[in-house]
Every structure is written in structure tokens, then in C-alpha cells.
Design a protein around this motif. Structure first.
Motif, mmCIF file in Angstrom:
data_model
loop_
_atom_site.group_PDB
_atom_site.id
_atom_site.type_symbol
_atom_site.label_atom_id
_atom_site.label_comp_id
_atom_site.label_asym_id
_atom_site.label_seq_id
_atom_site.Cartn_x
_atom_site.Cartn_y
_atom_site.Cartn_z
ATOM 1 N N ARG A 6 0.837 -1.192 0.000
ATOM 2 C CA ARG A 6 0.000 0.000 0.000
ATOM 3 C C ARG A 6 0.874 1.244 0.000
ATOM 4 O O ARG A 6 1.854 1.324 0.741
ATOM 5 C CB ARG A 6 -0.930 0.018 1.215
ATOM 6 N N GLU A 10 -2.218 6.056 0.586
ATOM 7 C CA GLU A 10 -3.360 5.214 0.913
ATOM 8 C C GLU A 10 -3.425 4.940 2.410
ATOM 9 O O GLU A 10 -4.505 4.960 3.020
ATOM 10 C CB GLU A 10 -3.291 3.902 0.135
ATOM 11 N N LYS A 11 -2.262 4.692 3.024
ATOM 12 C CA LYS A 11 -2.244 4.424 4.467
ATOM 13 C C LYS A 11 -2.791 5.609 5.257
ATOM 14 O O LYS A 11 -3.590 5.459 6.184
ATOM 15 C CB LYS A 11 -0.819 4.096 4.909
ATOM 16 N N ARG A 14 -6.608 6.034 4.795
ATOM 17 C CA ARG A 14 -7.399 5.100 5.604
ATOM 18 C C ARG A 14 -7.378 5.498 7.074
ATOM 19 O O ARG A 14 -8.373 5.328 7.780
ATOM 20 C CB ARG A 14 -6.874 3.682 5.402
#
Length: 354
Positions: A6, A10-11, A14
């Protein structure tokens, strides 16, 4: 066991409960930008603008037109220099001391040819690797993009077309591009190749062992430190590529065509597990005191060919060779500090200009 990779963006998304959408890798011809409120039951809201970074495929106008305010792109060079897929690697290979980050408008038909919205320069210090510059430019690009988005209309009014007379282009590199040619490459040529592709593709060479030709990857390379003496006093009489080693010294030393030397500490031989300098010496050169790396894989049915010096070659001066590394390698910590924002006078095109 399934392993998922990832991206950092993206981390963080989220963690902040921001929805993440996937476009199917580099194949977006049939993809449509999803509504921004789809997850909350709203199907008529659209994202205002698209921001592209490190995306390796051409984005068609059909996608760009789905964003009311278009799309912008972060590119790790001072455009129009180093357009294309490998601007960081190519700048290191060229020995550039300066580079930077550009925020540009996405061009509907060409890569990296849009109007320049903002740029910020950075120094390329001797010894910086591809990963170092990716880290540095990633933080710089994120800060610059944030400032551009905060004043997008004003920045677009001040945007500039690229000067096509200054365009330079880059290309993709493959495994064969990183083969060491001991007959022509200086120590700095080899090191720049190592720095430019560090963590992605390894510099490699050949080693002849009796009736075998071995493929050797040089995983970790460095230059001698200031005042560090060579392992052999007569190293200038040795063929470039000759492997010099001492029992307790944690590196192998290799002379180069220009009188320079490089140090190697980690290797992969014939696709086996990585090994350190001591394991490599014990397994491959312990009984061969004249072992040397080769530019080409010889025919093992014939005696090993002598080293061929290039036409017009002159033996390097010993005094020059010994003091080649008197300039110390700069420390990278300050250059790589992500929390240090560039001062106002470093902005080539300042998004905050009134």
C-alpha cells in the motif's frame, strides 16, 4: 500468505477515514472517476481536481475532463528538463548538482508538457541515492502541491508555458544498462550508476571461476574515505576490475580505469542468497589471488583474455589517484530532513506571490 503493498498516501487516507478508490493499475481506458459522495449515498457530487504523482501511464483527456478544475501533476525535475519516466535516475547519472520539483498542468496529448504552475529547486549532494531523492522530493512536492491548491486560480494566472528549446528527455532503464564496463567506466561512473538505481536494479559484472562464468550483482558500493590508503601499493599496475582484499578488512577494493577505487561489501552471485565480503572471498577468490571482474562473459573453453586498455590510454598519476577523494562526502541528514520547509527565496515560481 497474501502480501499487500500500500502506498503511503493510501495508508494516511485510511487512517483519516478518507475513501480510497482503485483505477485498475496503469489500465484506465475504461475507468470513470467515481462520485465523491458515493459512499454516503450521494451520486451527483464530483471531485474538484485530480492530483497525479508517480503514475506511469498516460491519462487520456476523457479522464481529465471529469474533473471540473482539471488535473495537476508533480514531477521530480525542473521541467522542461528531464521529462519522462526516470528524471531522478538520469539526473544522478549525469552528475547534476541541482534538480527540483515541478507542479504542472496535465497536458492532454504529451507527457510532462503542461504549463508550469510552480517549481522548487533542491541540491543533489554527492552520494545521494535514488531513494534519498525520492524521500526528499516527495516531501517537497507534497508541500508545494498543497500551496498550489490553496491558491489555484492565482497560480494558474501566473503559470508559464515550457520552453521547448530546453527540453531533455529520460528513458526507462533495464538490467543490461547496469553492466559495468571496466575498460571505459571511471569509479565515479560506476558509483553514479549505483546511486541512480539503488534499491531497484543492481550494478553487476562477470567473474570467471575456472570453467564457469558467474553473474555477480554488486549490492553495496562506496568510495574510499579521505586519506584511506589503497589495499595494494601498486594498485595502478593492476588491471581495472582486479579484486583486492585483506583478511580482516570488511570490503573488497576494486581499481578502475581512471585510477579511482571502489569498495564493495555485499554481493549476489549467480542468483544465490546475498553474501558479505568475507563469504564472497571465502567462496570465490580465496584460491585465486589474481581474480578480477570482467566486462564480458568469456568463452570458458579458451584461456582468459588479457585486459584491453582503450586506445590512447595513459596510466593515471599516483599522486592524483591517492588524493582523488580528499573532498569529504557531505552529510545527508540536513538535506533529507522532511520537516524543514524551504525558505521563501527558494521558490522558482512562488504560489503565495501576490
Amino acid at each position: 500468505m497474501k502480501v499487500e503493498w500500500r502506498a503511503t498516501s493510501e495508508k494516511w487516507a485510511r487512517r483519516l477515514l478518507i475513501p480510497v478508490h482503485y483505477c485498475g493499475g496503469n489500465d484506465i481506458l475504461g475507468w470513470d472517476v467515481p462520485p465523491t459522495g458515493e459512499e454516503f449515498g450521494h451520486h451527483d457530487r464530483r471531485f474538484d481536481i485530480g492530483v497525479v504523482a508517480s503514475y506511469g501511464a498516460f491519462i487520456p483527456p476523457r479522464i481529465m475532463n471529469q474533473f471540473p478544475k482539471g488535473m495537476i501533476n508533480l514531477h521530480p525535475s525542473l521541467l522542461p528538463e528531464y521529462r519522462g519516466p526516470t528524471p531522478i535516475q538520469t539526473a544522478i547519472l549525469d552528475g547534476q548538482e541541482n534538480s527540483g520539483v515541478t507542479v504542472q498542468e496535465m497536458h492532454p496529448t504529451r507527457y510532462d508538457a503542461g504549463r508550469i504552475l510552480a517549481q522548487v529547486p533542491c541540491k543533489i549532494l554527492l552520494g545521494m541515492t535514488r531513494l534519498d531523492l525520492m524521500h526528499l522530493m516527495g516531501h517537497m512536492g507534497g508541500e508545494l502541491a498543497s500551496r498550489v491548491l490553496g491558491r489555484l486560480d492565482l497560480v494558474r494566472q501566473q503559470s508559464q508555458e515550457q520552453d521547448e528549446s530546453r527540453v531533455t528527455k529520460t528513458r526507462l532503464y533495464a538490467h543490461m544498462d547496469l553492466r559495468v564496463n571496466w575498460e571505459t567506466m571511471s569509479a565515479m561512473d560506476i558509483m553514479r550508476m549505483h546511486w541512480a538505481h539503488y534499491g531497484h536494479i543492481n550494478v553487476w559484472t562477470f567473474l570467471r571461476l575456472k570453467n564457469k562464468i558467474l553473474h555477480v550483482k554488486l549490492l553495496e558500493l562506496s568510495l574510499p574515505k579521505k586519506d584511506q590508503k589503497p589495499l595494494e601499493e601498486n594498485f595502478l599496475d593492476l588491471c581495472p576490475g582486479t579484486i583486492m582484499h585483506r583478511r580482516l578488512v570488511p570490503y573488497l577494493e576494486i581499481p578502475c580505469i581512471d585510477g579511482g577505487r571502489i569498495h564493495a561489501t555485499r554481493f549476489v552471485v549467480a542468483s544465490k542468497q546475498p553474501c558479505d565480503r568475507f563469504q564472497f572471498a571465502a567462496g570465490y577468490i580465496k584460491k585465486n589471488k589474481t581474480a578480477r571482474f570482467l566486462s564480458q562473459g568469456d568463452d570458458v573453453r579458451r584461456p582468459q583474455q588479457p585486459f584491453r586498455y582503450p586506445e590512447g590510454y595513459q596510466k593515471p598519476d599516483l599522486e592524483h589517484a591517492l588524493h582523488m577523494y580528499d573532498t569529504p562526502m557531505p552529510k545527508l541528514r540536513q538535506a533529507l530532513e522532511p520537516d524543514q520547509e524551504p525558505s521563501e527565496d527558494t521558490w522558482v515560481t512562488d504560489p503565495d506571490a501576490q
